[in-house]
Design an enzyme around this catalytic site. Structure first.
Site, PDB file in Angstrom:
ATOM      1  N   TYR A   1       1.292  14.137   1.374  1.00 37.24           N
ATOM      2  CA  TYR A   1       1.017  14.722   2.693  1.00 37.24           C
ATOM      3  C   TYR A   1       1.243  16.238   2.719  1.00 37.24           C
ATOM      4  O   TYR A   1       1.568  16.804   3.753  1.00 37.24           O
ATOM      5  CB  TYR A   1       1.849  14.018   3.790  1.00 37.24           C
ATOM      6  CG  TYR A   1       1.662  12.519   3.795  1.00 37.24           C
ATOM      7  CD1 TYR A   1       0.462  11.957   4.201  1.00 37.24           C
ATOM      8  CD2 TYR A   1       2.667  11.652   3.353  1.00 37.24           C
ATOM      9  CE1 TYR A   1       0.265  10.578   4.167  1.00 37.24           C
ATOM     10  CE2 TYR A   1       2.474  10.273   3.319  1.00 37.24           C
ATOM     11  CZ  TYR A   1       1.276   9.751   3.730  1.00 37.24           C
ATOM     12  OH  TYR A   1       1.087   8.385   3.702  1.00 37.24           O
TER      13      TYR A   1
ATOM     14  N   CYS B   1       1.100  33.029  11.596  1.00 32.86           N
ATOM     15  CA  CYS B   1       1.427  33.676  12.854  1.00 32.86           C
ATOM     16  C   CYS B   1       1.885  32.634  13.857  1.00 32.86           C
ATOM     17  O   CYS B   1       1.137  32.230  14.749  1.00 32.86           O
ATOM     18  CB  CYS B   1       0.193  34.425  13.351  1.00 32.86           C
ATOM     19  SG  CYS B   1       0.649  35.648  14.560  1.00 32.86           S
ATOM     20  N   GLU B   2       3.114  32.195  13.682  1.00 28.59           N
ATOM     21  CA  GLU B   2       3.639  31.056  14.436  1.00 28.59           C
ATOM     22  C   GLU B   2       5.142  31.029  14.177  1.00 28.59           C
ATOM     23  O   GLU B   2       5.557  30.921  13.026  1.00 28.59           O
ATOM     24  CB  GLU B   2       2.942  29.791  13.883  1.00 28.59           C
ATOM     25  CG  GLU B   2       3.545  28.485  14.280  1.00 28.59           C
ATOM     26  CD  GLU B   2       3.109  28.050  15.658  1.00 28.59           C
ATOM     27  OE1 GLU B   2       1.898  28.108  15.946  1.00 28.59           O
ATOM     28  OE2 GLU B   2       3.987  27.673  16.444  1.00 28.59           O
TER      29      GLU B   2
ATOM     30  N   TYR C   1       7.179  17.616  11.741  1.00 24.01           N
ATOM     31  CA  TYR C   1       8.203  16.551  11.811  1.00 24.01           C
ATOM     32  C   TYR C   1       9.617  17.069  11.627  1.00 24.01           C
ATOM     33  O   TYR C   1      10.542  16.277  11.449  1.00 24.01           O
ATOM     34  CB  TYR C   1       7.989  15.515  10.696  1.00 24.01           C
ATOM     35  CG  TYR C   1       6.590  15.011  10.487  1.00 24.01           C
ATOM     36  CD1 TYR C   1       5.905  14.367  11.512  1.00 24.01           C
ATOM     37  CD2 TYR C   1       5.965  15.142   9.256  1.00 24.01           C
ATOM     38  CE1 TYR C   1       4.625  13.876  11.301  1.00 24.01           C
ATOM     39  CE2 TYR C   1       4.690  14.648   9.036  1.00 24.01           C
ATOM     40  CZ  TYR C   1       4.019  14.023  10.067  1.00 24.01           C
ATOM     41  OH  TYR C   1       2.770  13.537   9.847  1.00 24.01           O
TER      42      TYR C   1
ATOM     43  N   GLU D   1       0.828  -1.219   0.000  1.00 26.21           N
ATOM     44  CA  GLU D   1       0.000   0.000   0.000  1.00 26.21           C
ATOM     45  C   GLU D   1       0.853   1.256   0.000  1.00 26.21           C
ATOM     46  O   GLU D   1       0.915   1.954   1.003  1.00 26.21           O
ATOM     47  CB  GLU D   1      -0.901   0.067   1.232  1.00 26.21           C
ATOM     48  CG  GLU D   1      -1.219  -1.226   1.869  1.00 26.21           C
ATOM     49  CD  GLU D   1      -2.007  -1.097   3.144  1.00 26.21           C
ATOM     50  OE1 GLU D   1      -3.141  -1.557   3.092  1.00 26.21           O
ATOM     51  OE2 GLU D   1      -1.518  -0.589   4.163  1.00 26.21           O
ATOM     52  N   PRO D   2       1.516   1.559  -1.096  1.00 28.14           N
ATOM     53  CA  PRO D   2       2.345   2.768  -1.129  1.00 28.14           C
ATOM     54  C   PRO D   2       1.505   4.041  -1.207  1.00 28.14           C
ATOM     55  O   PRO D   2       0.477   4.071  -1.881  1.00 28.14           O
ATOM     56  CB  PRO D   2       3.139   2.601  -2.429  1.00 28.14           C
ATOM     57  CG  PRO D   2       2.262   1.763  -3.297  1.00 28.14           C
ATOM     58  CD  PRO D   2       1.515   0.846  -2.388  1.00 28.14           C
ATOM     59  N   GLY D   3       1.934   5.066  -0.513  1.00 28.27           N
ATOM     60  CA  GLY D   3       1.288   6.373  -0.601  1.00 28.27           C
ATOM     61  C   GLY D   3       2.306   7.381  -1.105  1.00 28.27           C
ATOM     62  O   GLY D   3       2.337   7.766  -2.278  1.00 28.27           O
TER      63      GLY D   3
HETATM   64  N1  LLP Z   1      -0.665   1.786   4.854  1.00 29.11           N
HETATM   65  C1  LLP Z   1      -0.960   2.154   6.104  1.00 29.11           C
HETATM   66  C2  LLP Z   1      -1.711   1.258   6.965  1.00 29.11           C
HETATM   67  C3  LLP Z   1      -0.520   3.389   6.587  1.00 29.11           C
HETATM   68  O1  LLP Z   1      -0.799   3.734   7.827  1.00 29.11           O
HETATM   69  C4  LLP Z   1       0.202   4.255   5.719  1.00 29.11           C
HETATM   70  C5  LLP Z   1       0.646   5.566   6.174  1.00 29.11           C
HETATM   71  C6  LLP Z   1       0.468   3.826   4.412  1.00 29.11           C
HETATM   72  C7  LLP Z   1       0.017   2.574   4.014  1.00 29.11           C
HETATM   73  C8  LLP Z   1       1.216   4.655   3.413  1.00 29.11           C
HETATM   74  O2  LLP Z   1       2.504   4.937   3.829  1.00 29.11           O
HETATM   75  P1  LLP Z   1       3.534   5.685   2.829  1.00 29.11           P
HETATM   76  O3  LLP Z   1       3.801   4.759   1.686  1.00 29.11           O
HETATM   77  O4  LLP Z   1       2.861   6.926   2.383  1.00 29.11           O
HETATM   78  O5  LLP Z   1       4.726   5.948   3.667  1.00 29.11           O
HETATM   79  N2  LLP Z   1       1.792  12.302   7.555  1.00 29.11           N
HETATM   80  C9  LLP Z   1       3.043  11.553   7.589  1.00 29.11           C
HETATM   81  C10 LLP Z   1       2.884  10.161   7.083  1.00 29.11           C
HETATM   82  C11 LLP Z   1       1.855   9.364   7.826  1.00 29.11           C
HETATM   83  C12 LLP Z   1       1.740   7.993   7.280  1.00 29.11           C
HETATM   84  C13 LLP Z   1       0.590   7.296   7.870  1.00 29.11           C
HETATM   85  N3  LLP Z   1       0.350   6.008   7.338  1.00 29.11           N
HETATM   86  C14 LLP Z   1       4.082  12.322   6.782  1.00 29.11           C
HETATM   87  O6  LLP Z   1       3.765  13.389   6.243  1.00 29.11           O
HETATM   88  O7  LLP Z   1       5.238  11.918   6.710  1.00 29.11           O
END
Ligand code: LLP
Length: 428
Positions: free
Chosen positions: A375, A346-347, A319, A276-278
């Site tokens: 993100y 304003c931070e 982060y 599950e890549p994001g």
């Molecule tokens: N699968 C699950 C169950 C997850 O919780 C996540 C991300 C992904 C897949 C996708 O992960 P990726 O491939 O995008 O790394 N807001 C944070 C990232 C939070 C990720 C949460 N879960 C940031 O901006 O770095």
């Protein structure tokens, strides 16, 4: 003197800024399509079927979801809102996987009504609710158990999700897991589809993944029939030159080989392998354009102020995430200045980039930050009533507006009392 101007997808950054204003999220569509093709080409095995689902929390827009669906991927959604947006796209319902640690009764009910066929169960209380709904609708539901394998990928503390006290999932050895398996065995409408684990984000080293695969494959021995194995997302991307991510295609091949080897060694068969890549699908395809405003010299720092900040990119403040940047309308100018790029919120923490090298800039110059495709928009907010920027996809010299820039009027969209009483006055 000719000036070299950054081009994205064959369109000059200056033209994009003129047409859509700044800040502006710009996606290079070709880049996304190439990445999609790499995922599809390289995440394949001769021994089991594979499925890639896009973790849409990274960035959701119907235009993108349609593209993702076209390449045969599925979708990971984590709230009723993300699910709703998914249903408005061309993504087939049977390719949607519903995640989340606290899906409400209302959200789960919608999942049944909207034809979702896969739910990732995060805890036993949730599974009880899913079981009741399945019985009420007399509708089967495929369930994947989110297991916490207790392995941490070495990333920033806030984005590690799989440590043993995590709010996500449960341990295989836990009472919670035993109860889930009992519920599954005793409800004819619930079908155990497989097991899932996500060990973190921005992973640069596959060893943590390998360790999690070993554990998951061991758990699968307990079942008589082949199940689905979902090993989550987390491929790291390059934000700055200091990041040295693995080659995506090679990582995918290595993961497949490792799973094949682990299955052979432990004599386990699976019906499907999923990831599950994001971030890795959209992160490097996106950039943000800002206009440089005022500048300020303090004893220690030279500030360039830009017309956005933590409202369109929360990651540096949340982060301490690092980004690279350029002056997009003078790409060839010598980088002589050590600059702090600060936003307009304003931070005090609203600093986009600490200490980068940039050319001498003037008011009105365009500043670009790279790798903001994941993100960025999805974590944007209206702090200080900053309007959310537009999102454009650019390909072959054509810019396609995917999400329009908010207007001041939009900022009052949800106000109930005042709007009713006075009507909206456009000319203030
Ligand atoms: N699968 C699950 C169950 C997850 O919780 C996540 C991300 C992904 C897949 C996708 O992960 P990726 O491939 O995008 O790394 N807001 C944070 C990232 C939070 C990720 C949460 N879960 C940031 O901006 O770095």
């Amino acid at each position: 003197m000719t000036m070299s101007i950054l081009e994205i997808g064959g369109v000059k950054a200056t033209a994009l800024a003129d047409q859509f204003k700044t800040p502006l999220y710009v996606y290079d569509q070709q880049h996304i399509e190439q990445t999609l093709a790499t995922f599809v080409d390289r995440f394949k095995s001769t021994q089991f079927s594979t499925q890639i689902i896009y973790a849409s929390k990274a960035f959701q827009a119907i235009y993108l979801l349609n593209l993702v669906a076209e390449y045969g991927l599925g979708l990971d959604v984590v709230t009723g809102g993300e699910l709703f947006v998914a249903t408005q796209s061309n993504m087939p319902r049977n390719r949607i996987y519903f995640h989340g640690n606290n899906k409400s009764l209302e959200e789960l009910d919608l999942a049944f009504k909207w034809g979702v066929q896969h739910i990732i169960c995060d805890n036993v209380m949730e599974l009880e609710v899913i079981g009741q709904l399945a019985q009420k609708y007399q509708q089967e539901m495929n369930i994947m158990l989110r297991l916490n394998v207790g392995i941490e990928a070495h990333t920033h503390e806030y984005i590690i999700t799989s440590h043993i006290d995590s709010k996500f999932g449960f341990a295989w050895e836990s009472e919670e897991c035993r109860k889930c398996l009992d519920l599954l065995a005793n409800n004819p409408y619930l079908k155990l589809e497989g097991i899932h684990s996500h060990i973190g984000s921005q992973i640069f080293d596959l060893t943590a993944w390998y360790a999690s695969i070993d554990k998951l494959v061991t758990y699968l021995k307990a079942f008589n029939e082949p199940l689905v194995l979902n090993i989550g997302g987390g491929f790291g991307i390059q934000y700055t030159a200091a990041d040295q991510p693995l080659d995506l295609g090679e990582s995918l091949t290595s993961l497949i080989s490792y799973v094949e080897k682990a299955l052979a060694e432990q004599q386990v068969t699976i019906s499907k392998l999923m990831i599950e890549p994001g971030r890795s699908l959209v992160g490097n395809a996106g950039s943000t354009l800002y206009t440089v405003g005022y500048q300020k010299q303090t004893p220690e720092k030279l500030y360039y102020f830009v017309d956005g900040g933590m409202s369109d990119n929360l990651r540096p403040s949340l982060y301490q995430a690092k980004y690279a940047c350029d002056i997009a309308n003078r790409m060839d100018a010598p980088k002589t200045e050590k600059v702090t790029v600060a936003g307009k919120c304003c931070e005090s923490g609203d600093i986009l980039i600490e200490a980068c090298l940039l050319p001498v800039a003037s008011q009105g110059d365009l500043l670009v930050t790279y790798a903001t495709g994941a993100y960025g928009y999805s974590m944007s907010n209206q702090y200080n009533k900053n309007v959310t920027p537009a999102v454009v996809f650019v390909k072959d010299g054509i810019a396609h507006e995917v999400i329009r820039r908010q207007t001041f009027e939009d900022l009052l969209h949800y106000e109930v009392t005042e709007k009713k009483k006075r009507g909206f006055k456009n000319d203030v």
